[in-house]
Design a protein around this motif. Sequence first.
Motif, PDB file in Angstrom:
ATOM      1  N   MET A   1       0.725  -1.189   0.080  1.00  0.00           N
ATOM      2  CA  MET A   1      -0.290  -0.137   0.093  1.00  0.00           C
ATOM      3  C   MET A   1       0.792   1.299   0.207  1.00  0.00           C
ATOM      4  O   MET A   1       2.072   0.865   0.547  1.00  0.00           O
ATOM      5  CB  MET A   1      -1.041   0.085   1.325  1.00  0.00           C
ATOM      6  N   LEU A   2       0.201   2.268  -0.991  1.00  0.00           N
ATOM      7  CA  LEU A   2       1.513   4.297  -1.196  1.00  0.00           C
ATOM      8  C   LEU A   2       0.124   4.272   0.070  1.00  0.00           C
ATOM      9  O   LEU A   2      -0.671   4.761  -0.048  1.00  0.00           O
ATOM     10  CB  LEU A   2       1.123   3.596  -2.493  1.00  0.00           C
ATOM     11  N   SER A   3       1.216   4.872   0.871  1.00  0.00           N
ATOM     12  CA  SER A   3       0.344   6.354   2.435  1.00  0.00           C
ATOM     13  C   SER A   3       0.913   7.920   1.003  1.00  0.00           C
ATOM     14  O   SER A   3       1.506   7.450   0.127  1.00  0.00           O
ATOM     15  CB  SER A   3       1.219   6.035   3.197  1.00  0.00           C
ATOM     16  N   LEU A   4      -0.010   8.375   1.737  1.00  0.00           N
ATOM     17  CA  LEU A   4      -0.118   9.910   1.561  1.00  0.00           C
ATOM     18  C   LEU A   4       1.108  10.201   1.567  1.00  0.00           C
ATOM     19  O   LEU A   4       2.084   9.883   2.618  1.00  0.00           O
ATOM     20  CB  LEU A   4      -1.432  10.655   1.706  1.00  0.00           C
ATOM     21  N   PHE A   5       2.085  10.403   0.177  1.00  0.00           N
ATOM     22  CA  PHE A   5       3.481  11.494   1.196  1.00  0.00           C
ATOM     23  C   PHE A   5       3.438  12.465   1.022  1.00  0.00           C
ATOM     24  O   PHE A   5       2.703  13.623   0.808  1.00  0.00           O
ATOM     25  CB  PHE A   5       4.007  11.436  -1.051  1.00  0.00           C
ATOM     26  N   GLY A 289      -1.530  14.834   2.597  1.00  0.00           N
ATOM     27  CA  GLY A 289      -2.221  14.638   3.648  1.00  0.00           C
ATOM     28  C   GLY A 289      -1.379  14.875   4.525  1.00  0.00           C
ATOM     29  O   GLY A 289      -0.396  14.181   4.388  1.00  0.00           O
ATOM     30  N   TYR A 290      -1.818  15.697   5.687  1.00  0.00           N
ATOM     31  CA  TYR A 290      -0.961  15.567   7.258  1.00  0.00           C
ATOM     32  C   TYR A 290      -2.082  15.391   8.100  1.00  0.00           C
ATOM     33  O   TYR A 290      -3.333  15.622   8.063  1.00  0.00           O
ATOM     34  CB  TYR A 290      -0.854  17.138   7.002  1.00  0.00           C
ATOM     35  N   THR A 291      -1.378  14.487   9.038  1.00  0.00           N
ATOM     36  CA  THR A 291      -2.071  14.036   9.796  1.00  0.00           C
ATOM     37  C   THR A 291      -0.786  14.318  11.498  1.00  0.00           C
ATOM     38  O   THR A 291      -1.010  14.957  11.626  1.00  0.00           O
ATOM     39  CB  THR A 291      -2.294  12.886   9.727  1.00  0.00           C
ATOM     40  N   ASN A 292      -0.778  13.070  11.411  1.00  0.00           N
ATOM     41  CA  ASN A 292      -0.084  12.458  13.190  1.00  0.00           C
ATOM     42  C   ASN A 292       1.123  13.302  13.242  1.00  0.00           C
ATOM     43  O   ASN A 292       1.682  13.710  14.851  1.00  0.00           O
ATOM     44  CB  ASN A 292      -0.233  11.304  13.904  1.00  0.00           C
ATOM     45  N   GLU A 298      -9.010  15.460  16.743  1.00  0.00           N
ATOM     46  CA  GLU A 298      -9.676  16.332  16.199  1.00  0.00           C
ATOM     47  C   GLU A 298      -9.522  18.314  15.741  1.00  0.00           C
ATOM     48  O   GLU A 298      -9.939  18.413  16.083  1.00  0.00           O
ATOM     49  CB  GLU A 298      -9.425  17.459  18.132  1.00  0.00           C
ATOM     50  N   GLN A 299      -8.002  18.150  15.538  1.00  0.00           N
ATOM     51  CA  GLN A 299      -7.999  19.265  15.124  1.00  0.00           C
ATOM     52  C   GLN A 299      -8.111  19.638  13.269  1.00  0.00           C
ATOM     53  O   GLN A 299      -8.295  20.397  12.711  1.00  0.00           O
ATOM     54  CB  GLN A 299      -6.537  18.942  14.541  1.00  0.00           C
ATOM     55  N   MET A 300      -9.007  18.357  12.634  1.00  0.00           N
ATOM     56  CA  MET A 300      -9.216  18.021  11.701  1.00  0.00           C
ATOM     57  C   MET A 300     -10.240  18.074  10.929  1.00  0.00           C
ATOM     58  O   MET A 300     -11.222  17.765  10.835  1.00  0.00           O
ATOM     59  CB  MET A 300      -9.566  16.403  11.202  1.00  0.00           C
ATOM     60  N   ASN A 301     -11.089  19.575  10.889  1.00  0.00           N
ATOM     61  CA  ASN A 301     -12.127  20.292  11.291  1.00  0.00           C
ATOM     62  C   ASN A 301     -11.853  21.213   9.986  1.00  0.00           C
ATOM     63  O   ASN A 301     -12.739  22.431   9.917  1.00  0.00           O
ATOM     64  CB  ASN A 301     -11.883  21.359  12.528  1.00  0.00           C
ATOM     65  N   GLY A 302     -10.812  21.449   9.062  1.00  0.00           N
ATOM     66  CA  GLY A 302     -10.787  22.975   7.883  1.00  0.00           C
ATOM     67  C   GLY A 302     -10.568  23.680   8.396  1.00  0.00           C
ATOM     68  O   GLY A 302     -10.861  24.475   7.566  1.00  0.00           O
ATOM     69  N   ARG A 303     -10.584  24.044   9.866  1.00  0.00           N
ATOM     70  CA  ARG A 303      -9.842  25.502   9.582  1.00  0.00           C
ATOM     71  C   ARG A 303      -8.702  25.871  10.492  1.00  0.00           C
ATOM     72  O   ARG A 303      -7.642  26.259  10.830  1.00  0.00           O
ATOM     73  CB  ARG A 303     -10.436  25.778  11.027  1.00  0.00           C
ATOM     74  N   THR A 336      -9.052   8.542  10.522  1.00  0.00           N
ATOM     75  CA  THR A 336      -9.656  10.029  10.041  1.00  0.00           C
ATOM     76  C   THR A 336      -8.661   9.809   9.232  1.00  0.00           C
ATOM     77  O   THR A 336      -8.069   9.787   8.423  1.00  0.00           O
ATOM     78  CB  THR A 336      -9.974  10.332  11.165  1.00  0.00           C
ATOM     79  N   ILE A 337      -9.755  11.600   7.961  1.00  0.00           N
ATOM     80  CA  ILE A 337      -8.923  11.840   7.064  1.00  0.00           C
ATOM     81  C   ILE A 337      -8.138  12.551   7.091  1.00  0.00           C
ATOM     82  O   ILE A 337      -7.859  13.134   9.051  1.00  0.00           O
ATOM     83  CB  ILE A 337     -10.165  12.263   6.378  1.00  0.00           C
ATOM     84  N   GLY A 338      -7.238  13.228   6.362  1.00  0.00           N
ATOM     85  CA  GLY A 338      -5.546  13.708   6.799  1.00  0.00           C
ATOM     86  C   GLY A 338      -6.527  15.473   6.245  1.00  0.00           C
ATOM     87  O   GLY A 338      -7.898  15.521   5.388  1.00  0.00           O
TER      88      GLY A 338
END
Length: 586
Positions: A1-5, A289-292, A298-303, A336-338
């Motif tokens: 599987m390729l992860s988001l770069f 995508g940017y995540t952990n 809880e910051q994945m709120n679009g703002r 969850t989504i990034g």
Amino acid sequence: MLSLFRFCPLVLVCLVAGAAPLPAPAATASVPTARYWVYLRDKAGMHFEPAQYFSAPARARRLRQHLPAADSTDFPVRPDYVRGVEQASDSVLFVSRWFNAVCCRATPAQVRALRGLPGVMRVEAQTPLVLLPTAKYPAVRMSSPEPLTAAERYLARQQTASLGGQAFQKARLDGHGLRIAIFDVGFNGTDKHPAFQHLFRDKRVVATHDFVRNRESVYGGGSHGTEVLSCIAGRLPDGTPLGLAPQAEFLLARTERMLREVYVEEQDWLAAAEWADRNGADIINSSLGYTNRRYFPEQMNGRSSLVARAAGMAVRKGILVVNAAGNDGDDAEWRTIGTPADGDSVLAVGGIDPDTYLHIEFSSYGPTADRRLKPNVVAFGTVLAATPRGYEQVQGTSFASPLMAGFAACAWQQNRQLTVRQLFEQLQQAGGLYPYFDYAHGYGLPRASVFMSPHQAKIPPQVDFSKKDSLLSVIIRPEAAFLPGFPLPMFTDSVAALTPGEALKAPKLGREAIVGPAPVEAAAAPLPRPTDYLYWHVASAEGVLRRYEVREVRQRVVVQIPLRTLQSGDLVRVWFRGSMLSYLVP
């Protein structure tokens, strides 16, 4: 599987839109510096000529969408303010027109001085840098590709057929007249790959920029961008399209880096978005995508993220932003989504398995932290793509996203007068599950036929609700209670009712429980026996899903929900064979 770069550099080279890069004073060795955003108060006295700054396609895009030729966010930042920041800080890294802000390095003492400058509204610190080594990418040496197998050729056909590619081709919709910007880690070998000969022959790669090294060429770094581009405009040697928009024009931007410096990549994304706007992009595809490594779920709120705010600004300029949902669906710590897929105006694309049209296990789940629907739609998460080695099968929502970007280009080509928000809504409404939705599939796999024949006949309900013995049952109607050669019994040995605890775990059940239907337009791979699926969810009065599941239909009584698990105002929705039925809990 390729992860988001999420590749990043040791040094950020920033582009000031419409101006030469600002000089960077030597770093102070004795006092450590950190990154800060300096937000400015105004652009008073600045003169701006849209016709000189924006390309003709950019001006035409705004005119079509009834947007002003320019607004204050397009005006340049006051040079006296920039000079003040440059003199008071260690170095200036980037100047953003859109946010009227300057990114700089500064010591604590310099930050105090910055806050006292005329025109400075506020100074915000950035998170300390995270530097991680990643794999090196060797120079491209194009080898003779091995002959494609029958399974690979089948996959290549299906990744476009699943979205109704034949309908678009019949209507001569191929992305012509659309300009698509791709933000990625690099486009290694793109300029020499036979899959893209038609693009370079027709001069449809109209501009490129490497925001990592501040140069024009993007044909180095990683090859992920090459694979992504092929899912929009690539071709096999026999002419089979790998994406739906082979006649679009392209802007290629390298925004990701070979070492991981998380926040810098978001600045590069913002710089690329301002550049794409100026150069007339209609669509931005961002398989990133940017995540952990920087954020909490809880910051994945679009703002919260800079990149989500930048994506929202791009949409305000009339650009459709299509972004991969993420590959963390099977990650116990981050499912969850990034970001920027969390943006409310960003079309987030999840992945499905091409063999079964089921949710593919690595595709990230919604909703956003503030409980909005994500992903919005889905496409194949396993594809055949062009790579520096020829053509290979690759995985990731990174490739579902460009498939959807090509779909969007064809849909917009069919009606160029749509605003970006109207197109966004129509893309969701084209989903095969619409108006049903869940947090694994969004509105499902879009169908080109919806754009070709907008007034399609409605399918009558195929199920009924039965309320009896403290259970709410979902029963297949008699006229729909069969598959070819496989009649459905009323009951099998037993019917399992979901308890509240089990129902809440439904998103974690994987491909056996979270599934998607094969659309009518695509001939799915033969299954060992007839298979049908029923989707159901329970939404609160506020429209937030409290439980959802997709079940394989083996009997007429498909779902039994204990009434004690439902609350007043809950809405139970069931989707089956193209129709939806709802039950409002009194």
